[in-house]
Write a protein that holds these residues in place. Structure first.
Motif, short mmCIF file in Angstrom:
data_model
loop_
_atom_site.label_atom_id
_atom_site.label_comp_id
_atom_site.label_asym_id
_atom_site.label_seq_id
_atom_site.Cartn_x
_atom_site.Cartn_y
_atom_site.Cartn_z
N ARG A 24 -6.36 24.99 -2.37
CA ARG A 24 -6.21 24.43 -3.64
C ARG A 24 -4.73 24.09 -3.86
O ARG A 24 -4.60 23.14 -4.55
CB ARG A 24 -6.62 25.46 -4.63
N TYR A 25 -3.96 24.88 -3.34
CA TYR A 25 -2.46 24.65 -3.50
C TYR A 25 -2.34 23.30 -2.87
O TYR A 25 -1.63 22.53 -3.49
CB TYR A 25 -1.51 25.45 -3.02
N GLU A 26 -2.65 23.28 -1.89
CA GLU A 26 -2.42 21.90 -0.88
C GLU A 26 -2.66 20.80 -1.46
O GLU A 26 -2.24 19.71 -1.65
CB GLU A 26 -2.99 21.89 0.43
N GLU A 27 -4.24 20.98 -2.24
CA GLU A 27 -4.43 19.84 -2.75
C GLU A 27 -3.91 19.40 -4.06
O GLU A 27 -3.58 18.00 -4.39
CB GLU A 27 -6.07 20.04 -3.36
N LEU A 28 -3.21 20.31 -4.79
CA LEU A 28 -2.21 20.04 -6.00
C LEU A 28 -1.23 19.24 -5.51
O LEU A 28 -0.37 18.41 -6.27
CB LEU A 28 -2.35 21.39 -6.63
N MET A 29 -0.40 19.90 -4.33
CA MET A 29 0.88 19.34 -4.18
C MET A 29 0.94 18.10 -3.33
O MET A 29 1.90 17.39 -3.35
CB MET A 29 1.57 20.34 -3.28
N LEU A 30 -0.17 17.97 -2.40
CA LEU A 30 -0.21 16.50 -1.54
C LEU A 30 -0.56 15.38 -2.45
O LEU A 30 -1.43 15.62 -3.37
CB LEU A 30 -1.00 16.61 -0.65
N PRO A 31 -0.01 14.20 -2.45
CA PRO A 31 -0.33 13.00 -3.06
C PRO A 31 -1.75 12.67 -2.74
O PRO A 31 -2.24 12.96 -1.55
CB PRO A 31 0.64 11.95 -2.85
N ILE A 32 -2.56 11.99 -3.47
CA ILE A 32 -3.73 11.34 -3.23
C ILE A 32 -3.82 10.17 -2.61
O ILE A 32 -2.92 9.21 -3.00
CB ILE A 32 -4.65 11.30 -4.31
N PRO A 33 -4.18 10.22 -1.07
CA PRO A 33 -4.21 8.75 -0.32
C PRO A 33 -4.80 7.66 -0.92
O PRO A 33 -5.93 8.00 -1.75
CB PRO A 33 -4.73 9.14 1.00
N ALA A 34 -4.29 6.54 -0.81
CA ALA A 34 -4.92 5.45 -1.40
C ALA A 34 -6.15 4.90 -0.41
O ALA A 34 -6.02 5.26 0.72
CB ALA A 34 -4.02 4.17 -1.50
N GLU A 35 -7.25 4.43 -0.96
CA GLU A 35 -8.36 4.21 -0.15
C GLU A 35 -7.90 2.91 0.49
O GLU A 35 -7.63 1.74 -0.01
CB GLU A 35 -9.56 4.10 -1.05
N GLU A 36 -8.42 2.84 1.76
CA GLU A 36 -8.16 1.47 2.97
C GLU A 36 -6.59 0.73 2.47
O GLU A 36 -6.58 -0.13 1.89
CB GLU A 36 -9.12 0.68 2.58
N PRO A 37 -5.58 1.60 2.76
CA PRO A 37 -4.27 0.85 2.48
C PRO A 37 -4.15 -0.36 3.47
O PRO A 37 -3.29 -1.21 2.90
CB PRO A 37 -3.26 1.83 3.03
N GLU A 38 -4.87 -0.38 4.61
CA GLU A 38 -4.54 -1.76 5.36
C GLU A 38 -5.29 -2.91 4.65
O GLU A 38 -4.61 -4.02 4.83
CB GLU A 38 -4.97 -1.53 6.74
N ALA A 39 -6.34 -2.77 3.90
CA ALA A 39 -6.85 -3.75 3.24
C ALA A 39 -6.09 -4.35 2.17
O ALA A 39 -6.06 -5.71 1.98
CB ALA A 39 -8.33 -3.46 2.76
N ALA A 40 -5.35 -3.62 1.60
CA ALA A 40 -4.42 -4.26 0.41
C ALA A 40 -3.46 -4.86 0.93
O ALA A 40 -2.90 -5.98 0.24
CB ALA A 40 -4.12 -3.12 -0.24
N THR A 41 -3.01 -4.59 2.11
CA THR A 41 -1.92 -5.41 2.58
C THR A 41 -2.35 -6.37 3.85
O THR A 41 -1.41 -6.92 4.67
CB THR A 41 -0.87 -4.37 3.22
N ALA A 42 -3.48 -6.77 4.00
CA ALA A 42 -4.01 -7.72 4.88
C ALA A 42 -3.25 -8.93 4.77
O ALA A 42 -3.57 -9.47 3.48
CB ALA A 42 -5.40 -7.48 5.16
N THR A 43 -2.99 -9.77 5.71
CA THR A 43 -2.49 -11.03 5.50
C THR A 43 -3.78 -11.90 5.56
O THR A 43 -5.04 -11.72 5.93
CB THR A 43 -1.43 -11.66 6.45
N PRO A 44 -3.90 -13.17 4.93
CA PRO A 44 -4.88 -14.21 5.06
C PRO A 44 -5.31 -14.47 6.38
O PRO A 44 -6.70 -14.60 6.75
CB PRO A 44 -4.32 -15.52 4.50
N HIS A 45 -4.42 -14.53 7.46
CA HIS A 45 -4.92 -14.60 8.83
C HIS A 45 -5.83 -13.40 9.23
O HIS A 45 -6.80 -13.77 9.95
CB HIS A 45 -3.55 -14.85 9.53
N GLN A 46 -5.19 -12.33 9.03
CA GLN A 46 -6.06 -11.23 9.37
C GLN A 46 -7.45 -11.15 8.68
O GLN A 46 -8.34 -10.72 9.42
CB GLN A 46 -5.37 -9.80 9.02
#
Length: 58
Positions: free
Chosen positions: A21-43
């Motif tokens: 529980r402590y670890e869940e509170l202290m670590l940031p929540i990861p973003a869902e599919e970070p590579e999809a948000a930064t994909a180039t139009p070519h990719q």
């Protein structure tokens, strides 16, 4: 001695759950599919082509 044998695993379980529980509170929540948000139009176009080729095979 028997009481210690019964209580020790229970106490260890409580400590492990508390640390989780402590670890869940202290670590940031990861973003869902970070590579999809930064994909180039070519990719994105390459992924679409790959998907079309795969669907054509099946």
């Amino acid at each position: 001695m028997a009481i210690l044998a019964v209580l020790m695993p229970v106490l260890m379980l409580v400590v492990m759950l508390a640390l989780g529980r402590y670890e869940e509170l202290m670590l940031p929540i990861p973003a869902e599919e970070p590579e999809a948000a930064t994909a180039t139009p070519h990719q994105v176009a390459e992924q679409a082509e790959d998907r079309e080729m795969f669907e054509a095979r099946t």
